[in-house]
Write a protein that holds these residues in place. Sequence first.
Motif, PDB file in Angstrom:
ATOM      1  N   MET A   1       0.844  -1.190   0.043  1.00  0.00           N
ATOM      2  CA  MET A   1       0.031   0.261   0.051  1.00  0.00           C
ATOM      3  C   MET A   1       0.815   1.161   0.000  1.00  0.00           C
ATOM      4  O   MET A   1       2.007   1.229   0.865  1.00  0.00           O
ATOM      5  N   TRP A   2       0.630   2.085  -0.881  1.00  0.00           N
ATOM      6  CA  TRP A   2       1.208   3.525  -1.043  1.00  0.00           C
ATOM      7  C   TRP A   2       0.119   4.602  -0.870  1.00  0.00           C
ATOM      8  O   TRP A   2      -0.705   4.523  -1.559  1.00  0.00           O
TER       9      TRP A   2
ATOM     10  N   LEU B   1       0.191  -8.712  -9.876  1.00  0.00           N
ATOM     11  CA  LEU B   1      -0.964  -9.573 -10.107  1.00  0.00           C
ATOM     12  C   LEU B   1      -2.164  -8.567 -10.205  1.00  0.00           C
ATOM     13  O   LEU B   1      -3.147  -8.894 -11.101  1.00  0.00           O
ATOM     14  N   ARG B   2      -1.903  -7.439  -9.444  1.00  0.00           N
ATOM     15  CA  ARG B   2      -3.312  -6.492  -9.436  1.00  0.00           C
ATOM     16  C   ARG B   2      -2.715  -5.298  -8.783  1.00  0.00           C
ATOM     17  O   ARG B   2      -1.785  -5.066  -8.313  1.00  0.00           O
ATOM     18  N   ARG B   3      -3.634  -4.041  -9.539  1.00  0.00           N
ATOM     19  CA  ARG B   3      -3.097  -2.830  -9.073  1.00  0.00           C
ATOM     20  C   ARG B   3      -4.308  -2.045  -9.071  1.00  0.00           C
ATOM     21  O   ARG B   3      -5.191  -1.880 -10.000  1.00  0.00           O
ATOM     22  N   GLU B   4      -4.700  -1.441  -7.731  1.00  0.00           N
ATOM     23  CA  GLU B   4      -5.866  -0.467  -7.611  1.00  0.00           C
ATOM     24  C   GLU B   4      -5.402   0.978  -7.052  1.00  0.00           C
ATOM     25  O   GLU B   4      -4.402   0.822  -6.451  1.00  0.00           O
ATOM     26  N   THR B   5      -6.106   1.972  -7.726  1.00  0.00           N
ATOM     27  CA  THR B   5      -5.961   3.391  -7.371  1.00  0.00           C
ATOM     28  C   THR B   5      -7.230   3.827  -6.832  1.00  0.00           C
ATOM     29  O   THR B   5      -8.116   3.582  -7.259  1.00  0.00           O
TER      30      THR B   5
ATOM     31  N   LEU C   1      -4.275   6.607  -2.921  1.00  0.00           N
ATOM     32  CA  LEU C   1      -4.079   5.358  -2.392  1.00  0.00           C
ATOM     33  C   LEU C   1      -3.799   4.369  -3.450  1.00  0.00           C
ATOM     34  O   LEU C   1      -4.395   4.235  -4.444  1.00  0.00           O
ATOM     35  N   VAL C   2      -2.686   3.690  -3.452  1.00  0.00           N
ATOM     36  CA  VAL C   2      -2.235   2.631  -4.736  1.00  0.00           C
ATOM     37  C   VAL C   2      -2.119   1.216  -3.726  1.00  0.00           C
ATOM     38  O   VAL C   2      -1.042   1.420  -3.080  1.00  0.00           O
TER      39      VAL C   2
END
Length: 84
Positions: free
Chosen positions: A6-7, A33-37, A46-47
């Motif tokens: 988490m960023w 595998l996966r990336r959400e913003t 948040l990423v």
Amino acid sequence: MTVALMWEAKAADGRGGELLDWARAQRLPMTPLRRETFRAPGDRVLVITWWEAAYDADVPELPAPDAGLVSRPVHRWRFEPVAD
């Protein structure tokens, strides 16, 4: 094993849209595998990236943006899944 990174950053006043655009434009040298913003009130971004790797594996993380774009240092956390 899967690890989630988490960023989270808070934009400087009035720069929330720029921070969101900046975060979305960042490319990593490997594909997760996966990336959400996400965005939240207060111009926070948040990423979350998911990786097929051990908790302490060396996986790419988003960099910190230029200091003028954020109001404080970026927060970073790692998480591992647990069984319900």
